[in-house]
Design a protein around this motif. Structure first.
Motif, PDB file in Angstrom:
ATOM      1  N   ILE A  75      34.014  -9.749  -1.958  1.00  0.00           N
ATOM      2  CA  ILE A  75      33.319 -11.085  -2.375  1.00  0.00           C
ATOM      3  C   ILE A  75      31.912 -10.934  -2.969  1.00  0.00           C
ATOM      4  N   ALA A  76      31.156 -10.039  -2.331  1.00  0.00           N
ATOM      5  CA  ALA A  76      29.534  -9.929  -3.114  1.00  0.00           C
ATOM      6  C   ALA A  76      29.804  -9.106  -4.299  1.00  0.00           C
ATOM      7  N   GLU A  77      30.746  -8.434  -4.681  1.00  0.00           N
ATOM      8  CA  GLU A  77      31.076  -7.617  -5.778  1.00  0.00           C
ATOM      9  C   GLU A  77      31.585  -8.531  -6.983  1.00  0.00           C
ATOM     10  N   HIS A  78      32.543  -9.871  -6.392  1.00  0.00           N
ATOM     11  CA  HIS A  78      33.032 -10.608  -7.131  1.00  0.00           C
ATOM     12  C   HIS A  78      31.904 -11.404  -7.686  1.00  0.00           C
ATOM     13  N   ARG A  79      30.801 -11.875  -6.977  1.00  0.00           N
ATOM     14  CA  ARG A  79      29.849 -12.713  -7.388  1.00  0.00           C
ATOM     15  C   ARG A  79      29.076 -11.983  -8.611  1.00  0.00           C
ATOM     16  N   ARG A  80      28.845 -10.690  -8.282  1.00  0.00           N
ATOM     17  CA  ARG A  80      28.035  -9.824  -9.141  1.00  0.00           C
ATOM     18  C   ARG A  80      28.809  -9.733 -10.614  1.00  0.00           C
ATOM     19  N   LEU A  81      30.168  -9.472 -10.365  1.00  0.00           N
ATOM     20  CA  LEU A  81      30.715  -9.499 -11.714  1.00  0.00           C
ATOM     21  C   LEU A  81      30.832 -10.800 -12.556  1.00  0.00           C
ATOM     22  N   GLU A  82      30.875 -11.848 -11.874  1.00  0.00           N
ATOM     23  CA  GLU A  82      30.782 -13.311 -12.445  1.00  0.00           C
ATOM     24  C   GLU A  82      29.441 -13.777 -12.981  1.00  0.00           C
ATOM     25  N   GLU A  83      28.399 -12.989 -12.243  1.00  0.00           N
ATOM     26  CA  GLU A  83      27.080 -13.090 -12.717  1.00  0.00           C
ATOM     27  C   GLU A  83      26.871 -12.308 -14.061  1.00  0.00           C
ATOM     28  N   LEU A  84      27.310 -11.017 -14.173  1.00  0.00           N
ATOM     29  CA  LEU A  84      27.244 -10.227 -15.064  1.00  0.00           C
ATOM     30  C   LEU A  84      27.991 -10.756 -16.372  1.00  0.00           C
ATOM     31  N   LEU A  85      29.177 -11.502 -16.231  1.00  0.00           N
ATOM     32  CA  LEU A  85      29.932 -11.909 -17.099  1.00  0.00           C
ATOM     33  C   LEU A  85      29.290 -13.189 -17.610  1.00  0.00           C
ATOM     34  N   ASN A  86      28.976 -13.800 -17.042  1.00  0.00           N
ATOM     35  CA  ASN A  86      28.271 -15.290 -17.601  1.00  0.00           C
ATOM     36  C   ASN A  86      27.081 -14.770 -18.292  1.00  0.00           C
ATOM     37  N   SER A  87      26.442 -13.784 -17.890  1.00  0.00           N
ATOM     38  CA  SER A  87      25.241 -13.219 -18.646  1.00  0.00           C
ATOM     39  C   SER A  87      25.450 -12.907 -20.054  1.00  0.00           C
ATOM     40  N   THR A  88      26.535 -11.988 -20.111  1.00  0.00           N
ATOM     41  CA  THR A  88      27.045 -11.642 -21.220  1.00  0.00           C
ATOM     42  C   THR A  88      27.674 -12.715 -22.315  1.00  0.00           C
ATOM     43  N   CYS A  89      28.395 -13.628 -21.774  1.00  0.00           N
ATOM     44  CA  CYS A  89      28.969 -14.940 -22.392  1.00  0.00           C
ATOM     45  C   CYS A  89      27.660 -15.391 -23.232  1.00  0.00           C
ATOM     46  N   VAL A 118      30.651  -1.667 -13.490  1.00  0.00           N
ATOM     47  CA  VAL A 118      30.520  -2.383 -12.245  1.00  0.00           C
ATOM     48  C   VAL A 118      31.883  -2.728 -11.953  1.00  0.00           C
ATOM     49  N   LEU A 119      32.762  -3.211 -13.047  1.00  0.00           N
ATOM     50  CA  LEU A 119      34.151  -3.505 -12.871  1.00  0.00           C
ATOM     51  C   LEU A 119      35.007  -2.409 -12.628  1.00  0.00           C
ATOM     52  N   GLU A 120      34.893  -1.353 -13.422  1.00  0.00           N
ATOM     53  CA  GLU A 120      35.861  -0.175 -13.303  1.00  0.00           C
ATOM     54  C   GLU A 120      35.402   0.360 -11.810  1.00  0.00           C
ATOM     55  N   GLN A 121      34.372   0.525 -11.228  1.00  0.00           N
ATOM     56  CA  GLN A 121      34.109   0.895  -9.964  1.00  0.00           C
ATOM     57  C   GLN A 121      34.791  -0.076  -8.832  1.00  0.00           C
ATOM     58  N   HIS A 122      34.731  -1.562  -9.189  1.00  0.00           N
ATOM     59  CA  HIS A 122      35.220  -2.465  -8.214  1.00  0.00           C
ATOM     60  C   HIS A 122      37.050  -2.253  -8.286  1.00  0.00           C
ATOM     61  N   LEU A 123      37.328  -1.998  -9.450  1.00  0.00           N
ATOM     62  CA  LEU A 123      38.877  -1.896  -9.477  1.00  0.00           C
ATOM     63  C   LEU A 123      39.439  -0.805  -8.989  1.00  0.00           C
ATOM     64  N   GLN A 124      38.677   0.271  -9.225  1.00  0.00           N
ATOM     65  CA  GLN A 124      39.091   1.630  -8.765  1.00  0.00           C
ATOM     66  C   GLN A 124      39.191   1.475  -7.215  1.00  0.00           C
ATOM     67  N   ARG A 125      38.005   0.891  -6.476  1.00  0.00           N
ATOM     68  CA  ARG A 125      38.001   0.975  -5.087  1.00  0.00           C
ATOM     69  C   ARG A 125      39.126  -0.093  -4.499  1.00  0.00           C
ATOM     70  N   GLU A 126      39.687  -1.262  -5.468  1.00  0.00           N
ATOM     71  CA  GLU A 126      40.543  -2.107  -5.053  1.00  0.00           C
ATOM     72  C   GLU A 126      41.906  -1.317  -5.116  1.00  0.00           C
ATOM     73  N   GLU A 127      42.346  -0.353  -6.100  1.00  0.00           N
ATOM     74  CA  GLU A 127      43.551   0.182  -6.552  1.00  0.00           C
ATOM     75  C   GLU A 127      43.630   1.169  -5.180  1.00  0.00           C
ATOM     76  N   GLU A 128      42.484   1.766  -4.688  1.00  0.00           N
ATOM     77  CA  GLU A 128      42.380   2.992  -3.747  1.00  0.00           C
ATOM     78  C   GLU A 128      42.629   2.465  -2.303  1.00  0.00           C
ATOM     79  N   GLN A 129      41.909   1.554  -2.040  1.00  0.00           N
ATOM     80  CA  GLN A 129      41.779   0.812  -0.611  1.00  0.00           C
ATOM     81  C   GLN A 129      42.253  -0.261  -0.448  1.00  0.00           C
ATOM     82  N   PHE A 130      41.825  -1.336  -1.135  1.00  0.00           N
ATOM     83  CA  PHE A 130      42.239  -2.705  -0.810  1.00  0.00           C
ATOM     84  C   PHE A 130      43.612  -3.092  -1.073  1.00  0.00           C
TER      85      PHE A 130
END
Length: 161
Positions: A75-89, A118-130
């Motif tokens: 959940i914290a990573e999701h908020r960080r991704l949203e923050e980075l994406l909003n900044s990029t937009c 950040v997204l690549e690390q998050h998705l890798q953890r998702e694929e391997e663990q979650f």
């Protein structure tokens, strides 16, 4: 999508997201600003919807089933991704209004590098663990609801493109 489990479909979406972001960056490099903005907006919507599905269907159920506490970090990573994406937009919108200089493009690509990392690390953890553990723990009713939501998403995306 027939025969696939919804968590597997979410995992396959990682490839779609990566390709969409690559197309956005290609548009940046070729100075196709409007196309780059459209692709980034599409990427943002798809990622935000994906996050909402995970938080609505997977994370709450995992918490109820005493899943590992580190999963709450998603959940914290999701908020960080949203923050980075909003900044990029916002940075892209500002650069388009002011005129995209070479230095503005470099700064934008640097920001995007952070988002991608950040997204690549998050998705890798998702694929391997979650993802594997959540598919096993997901009740059939929740799995069916998630599958319907995914089919609705794909139908909506197909109509727009």
């Amino acid at each position: 999508m027939r025969g696939l489990k919804p968590v597997a479909i979410l995992a396959e979406d990682h490839t779609t997201l990566a390709l969409l972001f690559a197309r956005h960056q290609e548009a940046l490099v070729t100075r196709s600003w409007a196309r780059a903005a459209r692709l980034l907006d599409h990427y943002r919507k798809r990622l935000e919807y994906r996050i909402s599905l995970e938080e609505q269907y997977l994370l709450p159920y995992g918490a109820d089933k005493n899943m590992p506490p580190e999963w709450q970090s998603y959940i914290a990573e999701h908020r960080r991704l949203e923050e980075l994406l909003n900044s990029t937009c916002a940075r892209l919108a500002t650069a388009r209004r002011r005129g995209v200089t070479a230095s503005a493009l470099i700064a934008l690509l640097d920001d995007e590098k952070t988002l991608k990392h950040v997204l690549e690390q998050h998705l890798q953890r998702e694929e391997e663990q979650f993802s594997p553990a959540s598919q096993d723990a997901l009740p059939e009713a929740v799995s069916s609801e998630l599958m319907l939501a995914l089919m609705h998403t794909e139908a909506g995306l197909a109509q727009r493109h």
